[in-house]
Design a protein around this motif. Structure first.
Motif, PDB file in Angstrom:
ATOM      1  N   LEU A   3       0.833  -1.209   0.000  1.00 42.14           N
ATOM      2  CA  LEU A   3       0.000   0.000   0.000  1.00 42.14           C
ATOM      3  C   LEU A   3       0.866   1.257   0.000  1.00 42.14           C
ATOM      4  CD1 LEU A   3      -2.922   0.981   0.054  1.00 42.14           C
ATOM      5  CD2 LEU A   3      -2.790   0.989   2.565  1.00 42.14           C
ATOM      6  N   ARG A   4       1.943   1.260   0.764  1.00 38.96           N
ATOM      7  CA  ARG A   4       2.845   2.421   0.780  1.00 38.96           C
ATOM      8  C   ARG A   4       3.448   2.660  -0.598  1.00 38.96           C
ATOM      9  NH1 ARG A   4       4.153   0.511   6.100  1.00 38.96           N
ATOM     10  NH2 ARG A   4       5.754  -0.881   5.251  1.00 38.96           N
ATOM     11  N   LEU A   5       3.879   1.586  -1.237  1.00 38.30           N
ATOM     12  CA  LEU A   5       4.502   1.727  -2.552  1.00 38.30           C
ATOM     13  C   LEU A   5       3.500   2.188  -3.603  1.00 38.30           C
ATOM     14  CD1 LEU A   5       6.768  -1.469  -2.562  1.00 38.30           C
ATOM     15  CD2 LEU A   5       7.498   0.915  -2.287  1.00 38.30           C
ATOM     16  N   LEU A   6       2.265   1.701  -3.526  1.00 38.83           N
ATOM     17  CA  LEU A   6       1.242   2.111  -4.483  1.00 38.83           C
ATOM     18  C   LEU A   6       0.867   3.579  -4.323  1.00 38.83           C
ATOM     19  CD1 LEU A   6      -1.053  -1.049  -4.291  1.00 38.83           C
ATOM     20  CD2 LEU A   6       0.116  -0.238  -6.364  1.00 38.83           C
ATOM     21  N   GLN A   7       0.804   4.036  -3.102  1.00 42.52           N
ATOM     22  CA  GLN A   7       0.308   5.388  -2.854  1.00 42.52           C
ATOM     23  C   GLN A   7       1.403   6.448  -2.813  1.00 42.52           C
ATOM     24  OE1 GLN A   7      -2.186   5.110   0.670  1.00 42.52           O
ATOM     25  NE2 GLN A   7      -3.921   4.381  -0.551  1.00 42.52           N
ATOM     26  N   HIS A   8       2.654   6.037  -2.697  1.00 49.12           N
ATOM     27  CA  HIS A   8       3.721   7.036  -2.564  1.00 49.12           C
ATOM     28  C   HIS A   8       4.812   6.904  -3.609  1.00 49.12           C
ATOM     29  CE1 HIS A   8       2.002   8.459   1.202  1.00 49.12           C
ATOM     30  NE2 HIS A   8       1.912   7.204   1.602  1.00 49.12           N
ATOM     31  N   THR A   9       4.674   5.960  -4.544  1.00 49.63           N
ATOM     32  CA  THR A   9       5.639   5.824  -5.632  1.00 49.63           C
ATOM     33  C   THR A   9       4.878   5.581  -6.932  1.00 49.63           C
ATOM     34  OG1 THR A   9       5.953   3.405  -5.685  1.00 49.63           O
ATOM     35  CG2 THR A   9       7.177   4.640  -3.992  1.00 49.63           C
TER      36      THR A   9
ATOM     37  N   GLY B 286      -6.328  -7.833  -3.174  1.00 53.49           N
ATOM     38  CA  GLY B 286      -7.779  -7.679  -3.155  1.00 53.49           C
ATOM     39  C   GLY B 286      -8.416  -8.393  -1.981  1.00 53.49           C
ATOM     40  N   GLN B 287      -7.933  -9.586  -1.658  1.00 55.05           N
ATOM     41  CA  GLN B 287      -8.463 -10.324  -0.518  1.00 55.05           C
ATOM     42  C   GLN B 287      -8.175  -9.602   0.802  1.00 55.05           C
ATOM     43  OE1 GLN B 287      -6.503 -14.100  -1.040  1.00 55.05           O
ATOM     44  NE2 GLN B 287      -8.083 -14.906  -2.445  1.00 55.05           N
ATOM     45  N   TYR B 288      -7.047  -8.908   0.865  1.00 53.22           N
ATOM     46  CA  TYR B 288      -6.667  -8.247   2.111  1.00 53.22           C
ATOM     47  C   TYR B 288      -7.370  -6.900   2.287  1.00 53.22           C
ATOM     48  CZ  TYR B 288      -3.608  -6.852   5.961  1.00 53.22           C
ATOM     49  OH  TYR B 288      -3.110  -6.467   7.193  1.00 53.22           O
ATOM     50  N   TYR B 289      -7.407  -6.081   1.228  1.00 53.58           N
ATOM     51  CA  TYR B 289      -7.944  -4.727   1.344  1.00 53.58           C
ATOM     52  C   TYR B 289      -9.353  -4.565   0.758  1.00 53.58           C
ATOM     53  CZ  TYR B 289      -3.443  -2.841   2.906  1.00 53.58           C
ATOM     54  OH  TYR B 289      -2.313  -2.551   3.627  1.00 53.58           O
ATOM     55  N   GLY B 290      -9.840  -5.570   0.012  1.00 59.49           N
ATOM     56  CA  GLY B 290     -11.168  -5.447  -0.585  1.00 59.49           C
ATOM     57  C   GLY B 290     -11.202  -4.522  -1.776  1.00 59.49           C
ATOM     58  N   ARG B 291     -10.065  -4.239  -2.374  1.00 57.05           N
ATOM     59  CA  ARG B 291      -9.989  -3.397  -3.564  1.00 57.05           C
ATOM     60  C   ARG B 291      -8.725  -3.769  -4.330  1.00 57.05           C
ATOM     61  NH1 ARG B 291      -8.085   2.417  -0.940  1.00 57.05           N
ATOM     62  NH2 ARG B 291      -6.943   1.502   0.816  1.00 57.05           N
ATOM     63  N   SER B 292      -8.665  -3.362  -5.568  1.00 64.09           N
ATOM     64  CA  SER B 292      -7.520  -3.723  -6.398  1.00 64.09           C
ATOM     65  C   SER B 292      -6.355  -2.763  -6.154  1.00 64.09           C
ATOM     66  CB  SER B 292      -7.922  -3.674  -7.878  1.00 64.09           C
ATOM     67  OG  SER B 292      -8.116  -2.326  -8.274  1.00 64.09           O
ATOM     68  N   PRO B 293      -5.156  -3.150  -6.547  1.00 65.66           N
ATOM     69  CA  PRO B 293      -4.020  -2.232  -6.452  1.00 65.66           C
ATOM     70  C   PRO B 293      -4.257  -0.926  -7.207  1.00 65.66           C
ATOM     71  CG  PRO B 293      -3.241  -4.457  -6.841  1.00 65.66           C
ATOM     72  CD  PRO B 293      -4.714  -4.490  -6.990  1.00 65.66           C
ATOM     73  N   SER B 294      -4.896  -0.989  -8.367  1.00 63.52           N
ATOM     74  CA  SER B 294      -5.170   0.226  -9.141  1.00 63.52           C
ATOM     75  C   SER B 294      -6.105   1.156  -8.388  1.00 63.52           C
ATOM     76  CB  SER B 294      -5.786  -0.146 -10.502  1.00 63.52           C
ATOM     77  OG  SER B 294      -4.890  -0.947 -11.250  1.00 63.52           O
ATOM     78  N   GLN B 295      -7.131   0.597  -7.745  1.00 67.09           N
ATOM     79  CA  GLN B 295      -8.052   1.423  -6.962  1.00 67.09           C
ATOM     80  C   GLN B 295      -7.336   2.038  -5.766  1.00 67.09           C
ATOM     81  OE1 GLN B 295     -10.928  -1.720  -6.290  1.00 67.09           O
ATOM     82  NE2 GLN B 295     -12.385  -0.830  -7.763  1.00 67.09           N
ATOM     83  N   ALA B 296      -6.481   1.268  -5.127  1.00 63.34           N
ATOM     84  CA  ALA B 296      -5.741   1.790  -3.975  1.00 63.34           C
ATOM     85  C   ALA B 296      -4.828   2.927  -4.390  1.00 63.34           C
ATOM     86  CB  ALA B 296      -4.900   0.665  -3.345  1.00 63.34           C
ATOM     87  N   ARG B 297      -4.260   2.849  -5.570  1.00 62.14           N
ATOM     88  CA  ARG B 297      -3.376   3.933  -6.070  1.00 62.14           C
ATOM     89  C   ARG B 297      -4.184   5.196  -6.312  1.00 62.14           C
ATOM     90  NH1 ARG B 297       1.268   2.188  -9.807  1.00 62.14           N
ATOM     91  NH2 ARG B 297       2.467   2.584  -7.908  1.00 62.14           N
ATOM     92  N   LEU B 298      -5.421   5.064  -6.819  1.00 71.16           N
ATOM     93  CA  LEU B 298      -6.260   6.226  -7.067  1.00 71.16           C
ATOM     94  C   LEU B 298      -6.703   6.901  -5.775  1.00 71.16           C
ATOM     95  CD1 LEU B 298      -8.513   4.820  -9.960  1.00 71.16           C
ATOM     96  CD2 LEU B 298      -6.670   6.524 -10.157  1.00 71.16           C
ATOM     97  N   ASP B 299      -6.742   6.142  -4.672  1.00 66.69           N
ATOM     98  CA  ASP B 299      -7.225   6.671  -3.397  1.00 66.69           C
ATOM     99  C   ASP B 299      -6.180   7.475  -2.620  1.00 66.69           C
ATOM    100  OD1 ASP B 299      -9.662   5.544  -3.865  1.00 66.69           O
ATOM    101  OD2 ASP B 299      -9.257   3.737  -2.688  1.00 66.69           O
ATOM    102  N   ARG B 300      -4.979   7.571  -3.146  1.00 65.56           N
ATOM    103  CA  ARG B 300      -3.903   8.253  -2.377  1.00 65.56           C
ATOM    104  C   ARG B 300      -4.186   9.751  -2.266  1.00 65.56           C
ATOM    105  NH1 ARG B 300       1.157   7.530  -6.626  1.00 65.56           N
ATOM    106  NH2 ARG B 300       0.102   8.358  -8.463  1.00 65.56           N
TER     107      ARG B 300
END
Length: 284
Positions: free
Chosen positions: A240-246, A270-284
């Motif tokens: 999550l840190r890498l997706l949102q800060h890099t 997705g199983q851990y956060y309930g969303r995809s890596p792409s969605q998590a990147r958009l949420d930063r």
């Protein structure tokens, strides 16, 4: 330097620690070997470094201040810095032959504890080991060279010597003598260091020397989460840190966290956060 005196024929090699040595944890001071003659007697004397003396033949009587012990082939004693010792060849026995390895450095005291040498009993009575004798011979040969390769060889052999002197307890004995308060922190440190590698709980339990099932049970009891979930949490929080800060790609992040490919990582995320890596990147 090989010299003969009234009491022995001896060969000594002396080292002066340089900057490289002082930046390490251990360095050689003096290597040597001898064949003693009748009447051979050393001490009382003290030295400012550590010196291991290995009996290759004959018998030696070692006086360590609070006691005296007779040592034979395969045994060894240690002169600890700042303490006075004496040793002598027993009369009417086979010629005493010894090899000594003297060293110093900030790791020396810890190494002494690992081979169970202390002030109260600075000696060990062991069966002769051919591999140990070979290491001693190689150490003496390495002392004859001054090239950096010879220095590195001496370091390698010096640590090998201590590895051979360590007595490895059986697995069951390890688990009985070391409780979870000791090995659980080590397991956590291992996971924090290597969660980016494709490791599993078997790797962790092997590292700390505890049976996997026993490790998982006590880890869960003490930490409140099983070790598999703990390792997964480390990876997911870093993801999550890498997706949102890099701007690193999902594939790059996947392979950097021990996953075989982006698909397996995306599924786990997705199983851990309930969303995809792409969605998590958009949420930063």
């Amino acid at each position: 330097m090989r010299e003969e005196s009234a009491s022995e024929i001896a060969e000594n090699f002396f080292f002066v620690p340089d900057e490289f040595d002082h930046q390490s944890g251990l360095w050689p001071v003096r290597f040597g070997s001898n064949t003693a003659k009748q009447g051979y007697n050393v001490g009382p004397r003290s030295i400012p470094y550590y010196s291991l003396h290995f009996v290759r033949n004959g018998q030696v009587e070692f006086d360590y201040g609070t006691g005296t012990v007779q040592l034979v082939e395969g045994d060894f004693f240690c002169m600890l810095p700042g303490h006075s010792y004496s040793y002598r060849m027993l009369p009417h026995t086979h010629p005493l032959q010894m090899t000594w390895i003297a060293f110093d450095g900030p790791q020396a005291n810890r190494l002494m504890s690992w081979i169970n040498i202390d002030l109260g009993a600075p000696f060990k009575q062991k069966q002769p080991a051919p591999e140990l004798q070979l290491t001693l011979e190689q150490l003496l040969r390495s002392a004859r060279g001054q090239h950096p390769s010879h220095k590195l060889k001496r370091y390698t052999l010096l640590y090998r010597l201590f590895e051979q002197l360590c007595e490895t307890p059986a697995q069951e004995e390890l688990e009985l003598t070391r409780g979870p308060n000791e090995w659980i922190p080590k397991s956590i440190e291992y996971m924090k260091t290597h969660y980016g590698e494709p490791i599993g709980i078997k790797h962790v339990s092997d590292h700390i020397g505890v049976h996997r099932a026993h490790f998982s049970k006590l880890f869960t009891e003490h930490i409140g989460i099983n070790p598999s979930d703990y390792l997964r949490r480390l990876r997911m929080e870093q993801a999550l840190r890498l997706l949102q800060h890099t701007s690193r790609s999902v594939l790059d992040i996947s392979l950097s966290l021990g996953y075989a490919d982006a698909t397996s990582f995306t599924r786990a995320f997705g199983q851990y956060y309930g969303r995809s890596p792409s969605q998590a990147r958009l949420d930063r």
